[in-house]
Design a protein around this motif. Structure first.
Motif, mmCIF file in Angstrom:
data_model
loop_
_atom_site.group_PDB
_atom_site.id
_atom_site.type_symbol
_atom_site.label_atom_id
_atom_site.label_comp_id
_atom_site.label_asym_id
_atom_site.label_seq_id
_atom_site.Cartn_x
_atom_site.Cartn_y
_atom_site.Cartn_z
ATOM 1 N N THR A 62 -18.565 -9.653 39.345
ATOM 2 C CA THR A 62 -19.989 -9.720 39.039
ATOM 3 C C THR A 62 -20.475 -8.385 38.501
ATOM 4 O O THR A 62 -21.149 -8.323 37.480
ATOM 5 C CB THR A 62 -20.780 -10.111 40.289
ATOM 6 O OG1 THR A 62 -20.033 -11.075 41.016
ATOM 7 C CG2 THR A 62 -22.116 -10.694 39.925
ATOM 8 N N GLY A 63 -20.114 -7.298 39.202
ATOM 9 C CA GLY A 63 -20.568 -5.980 38.771
ATOM 10 C C GLY A 63 -19.900 -5.548 37.480
ATOM 11 O O GLY A 63 -20.553 -5.295 36.475
ATOM 12 N N ILE A 66 -19.526 -8.403 34.185
ATOM 13 C CA ILE A 66 -20.814 -8.684 33.570
ATOM 14 C C ILE A 66 -21.343 -7.453 32.834
ATOM 15 O O ILE A 66 -21.857 -7.552 31.719
ATOM 16 C CB ILE A 66 -21.832 -9.129 34.638
ATOM 17 C CG1 ILE A 66 -21.442 -10.498 35.166
ATOM 18 C CG2 ILE A 66 -23.215 -9.192 34.058
ATOM 19 C CD1 ILE A 66 -21.491 -11.583 34.144
ATOM 20 N N THR A 67 -21.174 -6.285 33.448
ATOM 21 C CA THR A 67 -21.659 -5.085 32.790
ATOM 22 C C THR A 67 -20.958 -4.898 31.444
ATOM 23 O O THR A 67 -21.590 -4.588 30.431
ATOM 24 C CB THR A 67 -21.433 -3.875 33.699
ATOM 25 O OG1 THR A 67 -21.885 -4.199 34.997
ATOM 26 C CG2 THR A 67 -22.182 -2.680 33.184
ATOM 27 N N LEU A 70 -22.335 -7.358 29.009
ATOM 28 C CA LEU A 70 -23.655 -6.973 28.512
ATOM 29 C C LEU A 70 -23.501 -5.999 27.353
ATOM 30 O O LEU A 70 -24.138 -6.122 26.315
ATOM 31 C CB LEU A 70 -24.479 -6.325 29.621
ATOM 32 C CG LEU A 70 -24.816 -7.188 30.822
ATOM 33 C CD1 LEU A 70 -25.662 -6.412 31.797
ATOM 34 C CD2 LEU A 70 -25.552 -8.434 30.374
ATOM 35 N N PHE A 71 -22.580 -5.029 27.546
ATOM 36 C CA PHE A 71 -22.348 -4.084 26.465
ATOM 37 C C PHE A 71 -21.814 -4.799 25.237
ATOM 38 O O PHE A 71 -22.213 -4.511 24.114
ATOM 39 C CB PHE A 71 -21.368 -2.999 26.923
ATOM 40 C CG PHE A 71 -22.060 -1.832 27.534
ATOM 41 C CD1 PHE A 71 -22.804 -0.984 26.747
ATOM 42 C CD2 PHE A 71 -21.984 -1.590 28.890
ATOM 43 C CE1 PHE A 71 -23.464 0.082 27.309
ATOM 44 C CE2 PHE A 71 -22.642 -0.521 29.452
ATOM 45 C CZ PHE A 71 -23.373 0.317 28.651
ATOM 46 N N GLY B 128 -24.044 -1.980 43.260
ATOM 47 C CA GLY B 128 -23.545 -2.216 41.908
ATOM 48 C C GLY B 128 -24.358 -3.273 41.175
ATOM 49 O O GLY B 128 -24.431 -3.271 39.947
ATOM 50 N N LEU B 129 -24.980 -4.174 41.923
ATOM 51 C CA LEU B 129 -25.765 -5.243 41.283
ATOM 52 C C LEU B 129 -27.145 -4.765 40.849
ATOM 53 O O LEU B 129 -27.850 -5.475 40.135
ATOM 54 C CB LEU B 129 -25.934 -6.424 42.247
ATOM 55 C CG LEU B 129 -24.682 -7.232 42.557
ATOM 56 C CD1 LEU B 129 -25.030 -8.390 43.467
ATOM 57 C CD2 LEU B 129 -24.064 -7.749 41.276
ATOM 58 N N PHE B 132 -28.495 -5.095 37.227
ATOM 59 C CA PHE B 132 -28.800 -6.401 36.640
ATOM 60 C C PHE B 132 -30.278 -6.616 36.355
ATOM 61 O O PHE B 132 -30.648 -6.923 35.222
ATOM 62 C CB PHE B 132 -28.305 -7.524 37.555
ATOM 63 C CG PHE B 132 -26.899 -7.891 37.288
ATOM 64 C CD1 PHE B 132 -26.574 -9.085 36.698
ATOM 65 C CD2 PHE B 132 -25.896 -7.013 37.620
ATOM 66 C CE1 PHE B 132 -25.267 -9.409 36.434
ATOM 67 C CE2 PHE B 132 -24.594 -7.326 37.363
ATOM 68 C CZ PHE B 132 -24.276 -8.522 36.769
ATOM 69 N N TRP B 135 -31.544 -4.466 33.541
ATOM 70 C CA TRP B 135 -31.116 -4.904 32.220
ATOM 71 C C TRP B 135 -31.856 -6.166 31.808
ATOM 72 O O TRP B 135 -32.293 -6.321 30.677
ATOM 73 C CB TRP B 135 -29.606 -5.150 32.217
ATOM 74 C CG TRP B 135 -29.093 -5.193 30.833
ATOM 75 C CD1 TRP B 135 -28.764 -4.128 30.064
ATOM 76 C CD2 TRP B 135 -28.915 -6.353 30.039
ATOM 77 N NE1 TRP B 135 -28.380 -4.558 28.834
ATOM 78 C CE2 TRP B 135 -28.453 -5.914 28.793
ATOM 79 C CE3 TRP B 135 -29.091 -7.709 30.252
ATOM 80 C CZ2 TRP B 135 -28.165 -6.780 27.760
ATOM 81 C CZ3 TRP B 135 -28.806 -8.584 29.213
ATOM 82 C CH2 TRP B 135 -28.351 -8.117 27.983
ATOM 83 N N VAL B 154 -27.923 0.828 32.543
ATOM 84 C CA VAL B 154 -26.597 0.237 32.732
ATOM 85 C C VAL B 154 -25.526 1.331 32.635
ATOM 86 O O VAL B 154 -24.641 1.432 33.492
ATOM 87 C CB VAL B 154 -26.337 -0.875 31.695
ATOM 88 C CG1 VAL B 154 -24.906 -1.360 31.783
ATOM 89 C CG2 VAL B 154 -27.287 -2.033 31.919
ATOM 90 N N VAL B 158 -23.260 2.146 35.883
ATOM 91 C CA VAL B 158 -21.824 1.895 35.853
ATOM 92 C C VAL B 158 -21.050 3.184 36.069
ATOM 93 O O VAL B 158 -20.061 3.220 36.798
ATOM 94 C CB VAL B 158 -21.436 1.250 34.504
ATOM 95 C CG1 VAL B 158 -19.943 1.141 34.376
ATOM 96 C CG2 VAL B 158 -22.073 -0.108 34.389
#
Lengths: 164, 344
Positions: A62-63, A66-67, A70-71, B128-129, B132, B135, B154, B158
């Motif tokens: 999920t972390g 998904i990140t 998104l990019f 980490g979430l 979301f 974004w 983001v 990250v």
């Protein structure tokens, strides 16, 4: 009984969110549905008494995934507005491939004999999983990490080809 | 802990929720007062003694304000994005034991909603979430400042997650426990991580604290909402209570991150001299100790915020990847060596 009902609801919701990952006309919505689907999977792991796996699922999939997606969405398509159309729509070839894959899956599920209920061989605690990774499954575990490292280096090389 | 998990969740969960929400609201008043003092002003004075009722008036004002959605925004995502930050942060607080007591020579956690045996991972997963909703809001607003802020959020989230995980690994390796209660119990027995591991423990604490600041988007790491560059960051297009929820979530995040750092490195609710007291007295004292340590960290975060400059976006990335990540790896390696040689 209550746990079974909860599990069925969770599974149903996972399937629904998985459906919307591909059915969303806006790719950005698809990405968020995917996040919901992966989060649901983590909740299913919790319902199955595997909290370690659930946490790792959230951190890694999920972390992380998904990140990165998104990019990907933001860097590859250049257009204005909040809607990124899904380019895979109305494509007979892709539909055929997906349909064949779906049929294969259905065939595999139907022809598999019913599995007996199993009790897990470990309690699924971080302690035991760690011991298995660094004991019995040491070589596959390390081989996988080398594979992932190679994939990562490959991605960096491809992404920075123009810079040199 | 109340034995029945449902009842425990209701009672303790309700109490934690009430305390955190009240403190989150009061934090905004306190920050205004504190920053005013630092700058030779007086801050809020009108509502209540020392203006302490100001945050409640602000909340009432925000709820009444007109709720605007930009014409070209992604309506669904724009609407649901503000719901997540507060929810996620309050979820983080579920695994923190806010008190504790000695029984049979073992430190037990108390006043916690759920004693998850992978609590540290749970905390890292939920933090980490946090990128979301930022974004989601940034994208759905269809505003260039919001989008830039979301990109920065983001990238920052990250990147800083990695040194944060590395710093959190130090107490985990030293104690051999993955639950927050387990880490605190180990510290109660062997000494707080900051002192028990000379230099390494302190450096890991500083690293965890810095990366928590980055995750909570506080100065010097608040480039996603740098008002001089990005108007209001991801909340540029938000009005009324929706922007209020984003702002509240940042206060709550700072508060909860301080509580997590206290548990991981400063022994949580443990203070020397508790053993032998009746259990109720131990719980009361440790509850006070936990909040004292947490609020002390919280104050220092705002002290930094109001007396330090903001990093530039690229400086922030450079700091993370050039210094914090290698430094974190070094800390983890030295802790592992110390543990395997039996020094800890």
């Amino acid at each position: 009984m209550l746990a079974n009902i909860a599990l069925i609801v969770l599974c149903a919701w996972t399937v629904v969110s998985a459906f919307f990952v591909v059915a969303s006309k806006n790719l950005v919505h698809g990405v968020f549905w995917l996040a919901a689907m992966l989060l649901n999977t983590a909740v299913i792991y919790i319902a199955l008494d595997a909290p370690f796996l659930a946490s790792i699922q959230v951190i890694l999939y999920t972390g992380g995934v998904i990140t990165m997606m998104l990019f990907g969405v933001m860097l590859t398509l250049r257009q204005s507005g909040t809607i990124i159309p899904n380019p895979s729509q109305h494509s007979p070839g892709r539909a055929t491939v997906a349909g064949l894959f779906g049929l294969t899956m259905l065939w595999a599920i139907w022809t598999t004999p019913e599995l007996a209920a199993m009790t897990p061989t470990t309690s699924g605690s971080a302690d035991e999983i760690g011991k298995l990774f660094l004991g019995q499954y040491m070589i596959p575990f390390e081989a996988l990490s080398v594979l992932l490292l190679a994939g990562m280096i490959g991605a960096i090389v491809l992404a920075r080809k123009g810079d040199a | 802990m109340i034995p029945n998990p449902w009842l425990n969740g209701l009672v303790v969960g309700g109490a934690v929720l009430a305390v955190l929400m009240t403190l989150g609201a009061l934090a905004s008043w306190w920050e205004r007062k504190f920053s005013a003092r630092l700058q030779g002003r007086v801050g809020t004075t009108i509502l209540g003694p020392w203006g302490i009722l100001q945050p409640f008036a602000d909340a009432a004002k925000m709820i009444q304000k007109e709720d605007l959605i930009p014409r070209d925004a992604d309506r669904v995502l724009f609407y649901i994005a503000p719901l997540f930050p507060v929810t996620l942060v309050l979820g983080l607080a579920a695994v923190i034991p806010f008190a504790g007591y000695w029984a049979d020579g073992v430190w037990h956690g108390a006043a916690m909603v759920a004693d998850v045996d992978v609590g540290v991972l749970f905390v890292l997963a939920l933090s980490g979430l946090m990128v979301f909703p930022l974004w989601m809001a940034g994208w759905a607003s269809n505003n260039k400042y919001s989008l830039l802020a979301a990109m920065r959020a983001v990238a920052q989230g990250v990147s800083y997650e990695i040194p944060m995980v590395l710093a959190a690994l130090v107490p985990v390796i030293a104690s051999g426990k993955l639950s927050v209660t387990g880490v605190i119990a180990w510290q109660a027995e062997h000494g707080w991580i900051v002192a028990r591991l000379p230099v390494v423990g302190f450096l890991a604490f500083v690293l965890f604290y810095l990366t928590s600041l980055a995750e909570a988007n506080r100065i010097p790491f608040d480039i996603p909402e740098a008002e001089s560059e990005l108007v209001g960051g991801v909340i540029t297009e938000y009005t009324g209570i929706k922007s209020g929820l984003f702002i509240l979530s940042e206060y709550l995040h700072t508060l909860v991150a301080s509580a997590v750092a206290t548990g991981m490195f400063l022994g949580g609710g443990h203070v020397p001299g508790l053993a032998g007291l009746p259990i109720w007295a131990q719980v009361v004292i440790s509850l006070a100790a936990m909040w004292f340590k947490t609020l002390a960290l919280f104050v220092s975060i705002y002290w930094i915020r109001w007396s330090w400059y903001r990093f530039r976006s690229d400086q922030l990335m450079e700091l993370c990847w050039r210094y914090l990540v290698p430094g974190g790896l070094g800390l983890v390696a030295s802790t592992a060596v110390a543990v395997s040689l039996g020094w800890v």
